[in-house]
Design a protein around this motif. Structure first.
Motif, PDB file in Angstrom:
ATOM      1  N   THR A  70       0.875  -1.279   0.064  1.00 40.18           N
ATOM      2  CA  THR A  70       0.031  -0.023   0.010  1.00 40.18           C
ATOM      3  C   THR A  70       0.752   1.406   0.042  1.00 40.18           C
ATOM      4  OG1 THR A  70      -1.733  -1.305   1.229  1.00 40.18           O
ATOM      5  CG2 THR A  70      -2.016   0.957   1.107  1.00 40.18           C
ATOM      6  N   LEU A  71       1.805   1.106   0.534  1.00 38.32           N
ATOM      7  CA  LEU A  71       2.775   2.369   0.816  1.00 38.32           C
ATOM      8  C   LEU A  71       3.526   2.670  -0.621  1.00 38.32           C
ATOM      9  CD1 LEU A  71       5.306   3.541   3.710  1.00 38.32           C
ATOM     10  CD2 LEU A  71       6.259   3.114   1.140  1.00 38.32           C
ATOM     11  N   ALA A  72       3.859   1.568  -1.364  1.00 40.52           N
ATOM     12  CA  ALA A  72       4.347   1.757  -2.850  1.00 40.52           C
ATOM     13  C   ALA A  72       3.330   2.483  -3.711  1.00 40.52           C
ATOM     14  CB  ALA A  72       4.637   0.572  -3.316  1.00 40.52           C
ATOM     15  N   ALA A  73       1.928   2.078  -3.569  1.00 47.21           N
ATOM     16  CA  ALA A  73       0.934   2.564  -4.165  1.00 47.21           C
ATOM     17  C   ALA A  73       0.744   4.098  -3.840  1.00 47.21           C
ATOM     18  CB  ALA A  73      -0.379   1.713  -4.190  1.00 47.21           C
ATOM     19  N   ALA A  74       1.004   4.277  -2.558  1.00 48.79           N
ATOM     20  CA  ALA A  74       0.797   5.692  -1.982  1.00 48.79           C
ATOM     21  C   ALA A  74       1.752   6.625  -2.714  1.00 48.79           C
ATOM     22  CB  ALA A  74       0.582   5.774  -0.666  1.00 48.79           C
ATOM     23  N   ARG A  75       3.108   6.067  -2.566  1.00 46.98           N
ATOM     24  CA  ARG A  75       4.108   7.022  -3.124  1.00 46.98           C
ATOM     25  C   ARG A  75       3.983   7.142  -4.724  1.00 46.98           C
ATOM     26  NH1 ARG A  75       3.766   8.499   1.700  1.00 46.98           N
ATOM     27  NH2 ARG A  75       5.411   8.217   2.959  1.00 46.98           N
ATOM     28  N   ALA A  76       3.606   6.145  -5.338  1.00 51.29           N
ATOM     29  CA  ALA A  76       3.350   6.080  -6.745  1.00 51.29           C
ATOM     30  C   ALA A  76       2.552   7.596  -7.089  1.00 51.29           C
ATOM     31  CB  ALA A  76       3.102   4.940  -7.386  1.00 51.29           C
ATOM     32  N   TYR A  77       1.630   7.579  -6.588  1.00 51.84           N
ATOM     33  CA  TYR A  77       0.679   8.931  -6.791  1.00 51.84           C
ATOM     34  C   TYR A  77       0.688   9.997  -5.700  1.00 51.84           C
ATOM     35  CZ  TYR A  77      -0.822   5.388 -10.292  1.00 51.84           C
ATOM     36  OH  TYR A  77      -0.870   4.637 -11.142  1.00 51.84           O
ATOM     37  N   ARG A  78       1.855   9.985  -4.879  1.00 54.96           N
ATOM     38  CA  ARG A  78       2.107  11.318  -4.210  1.00 54.96           C
ATOM     39  C   ARG A  78       1.003  11.335  -3.062  1.00 54.96           C
ATOM     40  NH1 ARG A  78       6.279  14.568  -6.191  1.00 54.96           N
ATOM     41  NH2 ARG A  78       6.916  13.956  -8.539  1.00 54.96           N
ATOM     42  N   LEU A  79       0.829  10.270  -2.306  1.00 56.78           N
ATOM     43  CA  LEU A  79      -0.121  10.381  -1.345  1.00 56.78           C
ATOM     44  C   LEU A  79       0.632  10.138   0.025  1.00 56.78           C
ATOM     45  CD1 LEU A  79      -3.023   8.292  -2.702  1.00 56.78           C
ATOM     46  CD2 LEU A  79      -2.991  10.648  -2.440  1.00 56.78           C
ATOM     47  N   ASP A  80       0.027  10.706   1.125  1.00 55.87           N
ATOM     48  CA  ASP A  80       0.589  10.122   2.552  1.00 55.87           C
ATOM     49  C   ASP A  80      -0.179   9.026   2.612  1.00 55.87           C
ATOM     50  OD1 ASP A  80       2.098  12.549   2.905  1.00 55.87           O
ATOM     51  OD2 ASP A  80       0.787  13.355   4.108  1.00 55.87           O
ATOM     52  N   ILE A  81       0.325   8.100   3.768  1.00 58.19           N
ATOM     53  CA  ILE A  81       0.037   6.933   4.223  1.00 58.19           C
ATOM     54  C   ILE A  81       0.183   6.813   5.746  1.00 58.19           C
ATOM     55  CG2 ILE A  81       1.929   5.841   3.549  1.00 58.19           C
ATOM     56  CD1 ILE A  81       0.446   3.041   3.081  1.00 58.19           C
ATOM     57  N   ILE A  82      -0.843   6.617   6.266  1.00 69.22           N
ATOM     58  CA  ILE A  82      -0.846   6.518   7.956  1.00 69.22           C
ATOM     59  C   ILE A  82      -0.859   5.059   8.164  1.00 69.22           C
ATOM     60  CG2 ILE A  82      -1.580   7.495   9.977  1.00 69.22           C
ATOM     61  CD1 ILE A  82      -0.729   9.489   8.050  1.00 69.22           C
ATOM     62  N   ASP A  83      -0.076   4.730   9.230  1.00 68.56           N
ATOM     63  CA  ASP A  83       0.144   3.309   9.780  1.00 68.56           C
ATOM     64  C   ASP A  83      -1.233   3.101  10.668  1.00 68.56           C
ATOM     65  OD1 ASP A  83       0.958   0.798  10.400  1.00 68.56           O
ATOM     66  OD2 ASP A  83       2.774   1.137  11.240  1.00 68.56           O
ATOM     67  N   GLY A  84      -1.664   1.752  10.906  1.00 71.05           N
ATOM     68  CA  GLY A  84      -2.450   1.244  11.531  1.00 71.05           C
ATOM     69  C   GLY A  84      -2.304   1.440  13.158  1.00 71.05           C
ATOM     70  N   VAL A  85      -3.333   1.095  13.992  1.00 66.71           N
ATOM     71  CA  VAL A  85      -3.042   1.249  15.460  1.00 66.71           C
ATOM     72  C   VAL A  85      -2.409   0.373  16.290  1.00 66.71           C
ATOM     73  CG1 VAL A  85      -5.376   2.709  15.523  1.00 66.71           C
ATOM     74  CG2 VAL A  85      -5.451   0.259  15.911  1.00 66.71           C
ATOM     75  N   TYR A  86      -2.047   0.697  17.435  1.00 66.80           N
ATOM     76  CA  TYR A  86      -1.286  -0.303  18.255  1.00 66.80           C
ATOM     77  C   TYR A  86      -2.324  -0.593  19.488  1.00 66.80           C
ATOM     78  CZ  TYR A  86       2.473  -2.602  21.091  1.00 66.80           C
ATOM     79  OH  TYR A  86       2.852  -3.562  21.844  1.00 66.80           O
ATOM     80  N   ASN A  87      -2.846  -1.751  19.735  1.00 63.61           N
ATOM     81  CA  ASN A  87      -4.072  -1.749  20.399  1.00 63.61           C
ATOM     82  C   ASN A  87      -3.617  -1.948  22.025  1.00 63.61           C
ATOM     83  OD1 ASN A  87      -5.844  -2.275  18.624  1.00 63.61           O
ATOM     84  ND2 ASN A  87      -4.808  -4.188  18.121  1.00 63.61           N
ATOM     85  N   ASP A  88      -2.492  -2.155  22.495  1.00 62.91           N
ATOM     86  CA  ASP A  88      -2.153  -1.965  24.033  1.00 62.91           C
ATOM     87  C   ASP A  88      -1.344  -0.788  24.253  1.00 62.91           C
ATOM     88  OD1 ASP A  88      -1.297  -2.759  26.297  1.00 62.91           O
ATOM     89  OD2 ASP A  88      -0.236  -4.524  26.258  1.00 62.91           O
ATOM     90  N   PHE A  89      -2.212   0.051  24.910  1.00 62.04           N
ATOM     91  CA  PHE A  89      -1.708   1.505  24.799  1.00 62.04           C
ATOM     92  C   PHE A  89      -0.752   1.592  26.008  1.00 62.04           C
ATOM     93  CE2 PHE A  89      -6.105   1.444  26.641  1.00 62.04           C
ATOM     94  CZ  PHE A  89      -5.628   1.953  27.904  1.00 62.04           C
ATOM     95  N   ARG A  90      -0.951   0.530  26.905  1.00 65.60           N
ATOM     96  CA  ARG A  90       0.052   0.716  28.106  1.00 65.60           C
ATOM     97  C   ARG A  90       1.157   0.010  27.829  1.00 65.60           C
ATOM     98  NH1 ARG A  90      -5.287  -1.104  29.716  1.00 65.60           N
ATOM     99  NH2 ARG A  90      -6.173   0.213  31.542  1.00 65.60           N
ATOM    100  N   ASP A  91       1.518  -0.659  26.671  1.00 65.14           N
ATOM    101  CA  ASP A  91       2.950  -1.296  26.320  1.00 65.14           C
ATOM    102  C   ASP A  91       3.582  -0.322  25.644  1.00 65.14           C
ATOM    103  OD1 ASP A  91       4.888  -2.744  25.408  1.00 65.14           O
ATOM    104  OD2 ASP A  91       3.824  -3.858  24.128  1.00 65.14           O
ATOM    105  N   VAL A  92       4.351   0.460  26.403  1.00 66.35           N
ATOM    106  CA  VAL A  92       4.874   1.921  25.682  1.00 66.35           C
ATOM    107  C   VAL A  92       6.049   1.253  24.909  1.00 66.35           C
ATOM    108  CG1 VAL A  92       6.414   3.801  26.300  1.00 66.35           C
ATOM    109  CG2 VAL A  92       4.337   3.181  27.732  1.00 66.35           C
ATOM    110  N   GLU A  93       7.076   0.296  25.334  1.00 60.86           N
ATOM    111  CA  GLU A  93       7.799  -0.173  24.460  1.00 60.86           C
ATOM    112  C   GLU A  93       7.649  -0.773  23.305  1.00 60.86           C
ATOM    113  OE1 GLU A  93      11.176   0.511  24.915  1.00 60.86           O
ATOM    114  OE2 GLU A  93      10.621   2.058  26.589  1.00 60.86           O
ATOM    115  N   GLY A  94       6.533  -1.551  23.315  1.00 55.97           N
ATOM    116  CA  GLY A  94       6.031  -2.264  22.179  1.00 55.97           C
ATOM    117  C   GLY A  94       5.679  -1.360  21.273  1.00 55.97           C
ATOM    118  N   PHE A  95       4.794  -0.247  21.548  1.00 58.30           N
ATOM    119  CA  PHE A  95       4.267   0.862  20.701  1.00 58.30           C
ATOM    120  C   PHE A  95       5.534   1.531  20.074  1.00 58.30           C
ATOM    121  CE2 PHE A  95       3.199   5.397  20.472  1.00 58.30           C
ATOM    122  CZ  PHE A  95       2.316   5.392  19.496  1.00 58.30           C
ATOM    123  N   ARG A  96       6.707   2.155  20.917  1.00 55.65           N
ATOM    124  CA  ARG A  96       7.636   2.883  20.276  1.00 55.65           C
ATOM    125  C   ARG A  96       8.441   1.877  19.259  1.00 55.65           C
ATOM    126  NH1 ARG A  96       9.469   7.398  23.034  1.00 55.65           N
ATOM    127  NH2 ARG A  96      11.589   6.902  21.599  1.00 55.65           N
TER     128      ARG A  96
END
Length: 296
Positions: free
Chosen positions: A180-206
């Motif tokens: 999806t990132l390759a497609a976005a960049r081919a047409y000059r779009l931004d792309i935002i990654d999905g969510v990280y569900n365990d908001f208490r897991d700081v190290e995993g999120f980072r």
């Protein structure tokens, strides 16, 4: 490829008035007022009115305000888009996009009500069919009437529909992100990654943010305000990157280098493509400073 900071993109439940008000104090680059997954069926109409009133009233500073509507095929989708157009947020996020026709249909609705030109479209990429059609979906951005600006990864739905396992290394997810990132960049779009569900897991999120940035993501969607600060830090250009980029820009700006494709900067071979990359780094860094100043 110019743009604006979209490091941290925080989902806010549209049915929660306190959350919509609190969003004015959260230092996220963008806010998604959600009318879809975060809202129960019985609350859909109330949430629509509440979200559109909040977006129209403003008060969110330099933050980008996005309304995620319900899918067009649901009982609420078309009315959501019509109401959102009147509220005039920065963008409307279309869920469950599976082919380019979904973008065209949404854009035609915006045109039919003469939505302000500033109202752009974002597309949720959250189904296997969306990944397979990523190129043709992204290609709608070629035509400005379609208003497509950004792709947003819906990794939870992708995992559910593919029957993949949600492991911390995202072994199953990375190929979808990369396609999806390759497609976005081919047409000059931004792309935002999905969510990280365990908001208490700081190290995993980072760690997931770091890997997303390495992959090329512009930022990450978030589910909790505590995720904003580390996300902003990781997706911001470092001081070293900005300093180096300014040196590259200055070097190519000298009269003797204006027509050169390759030059030497502090002992490093630098090509004209690095000049373009440096310009974007500096522009984003400058916009981040302006955004943070506007938020106090």
């Amino acid at each position: 490829m110019a743009g604006r900071p979209r490091r941290s993109v925080l989902y806010m439940p549209g049915s929660n008035a306190r959350a919509l008000e609190k969003a004015k104090t959260i230092p996220a680059d963008a806010l998604i007022f959600d009318l879809e997954d975060a809202v129960a069926p019985d609350d859909k109409v109330m949430a629509r009115e509440q979200v559109c009133a909040a977006a129209a009233a403003g008060g969110y500073g330099g933050r980008e305000v996005v309304i995620r509507v319900n899918a067009l095929e649901t009982p609420w989708g078309a009315a959501d888009i019509m109401a959102a157009c009147k509220a005039a947020p920065d963008a409307i996020l279309i869920p469950k996009v599976i082919h380019s026709g979904d973008i065209i249909s949404a854009a035609k609705l915006l045109q039919s009500v003469h939505a302000p030109k500033k109202v752009r479209l974002w597309a949720m990429m959250e189904t296997p069919m969306a990944i397979l059609n990523a190129r043709t979906i992204a290609a709608r951005a070629v035509y400005d009437d379609n208003r497509l600006d950004c792709l947003v990864m819906g990794t939870n739905d992708l995992i559910k529909e593919s029957r993949a396992r949600a492991l911390h290394d995202r072994f199953a997810v990375v190929p979808w992100l990369a396609m999806t990132l390759a497609a976005a960049r081919a047409y000059r779009l931004d792309i935002i990654d999905g969510v990280y569900n365990d908001f208490r897991d700081v190290e995993g999120f980072r760690d997931e943010c770091e890997k997303g940035r390495i992959l090329g993501m512009d930022g990450k969607t978030l589910i909790h305000p505590t995720q904003v600060a580390p996300c902003n830090e990781i997706f911001s250009p470092s001081e070293e990157e900005v300093e180096w980029s300014r040196k590259v820009i200055d070097a190519f700006g000298r009269p003797e280098n204006e027509k050169k494709g390759v030059i030497v900067v502090e002992g490093h071979m630098v090509e004209r493509l690095h000049f373009s990359m440096a310009q974007r780094v500096v522009e984003i860094a400058d916009q981040i400073r302006e955004l943070e100043a506007s938020l106090g």
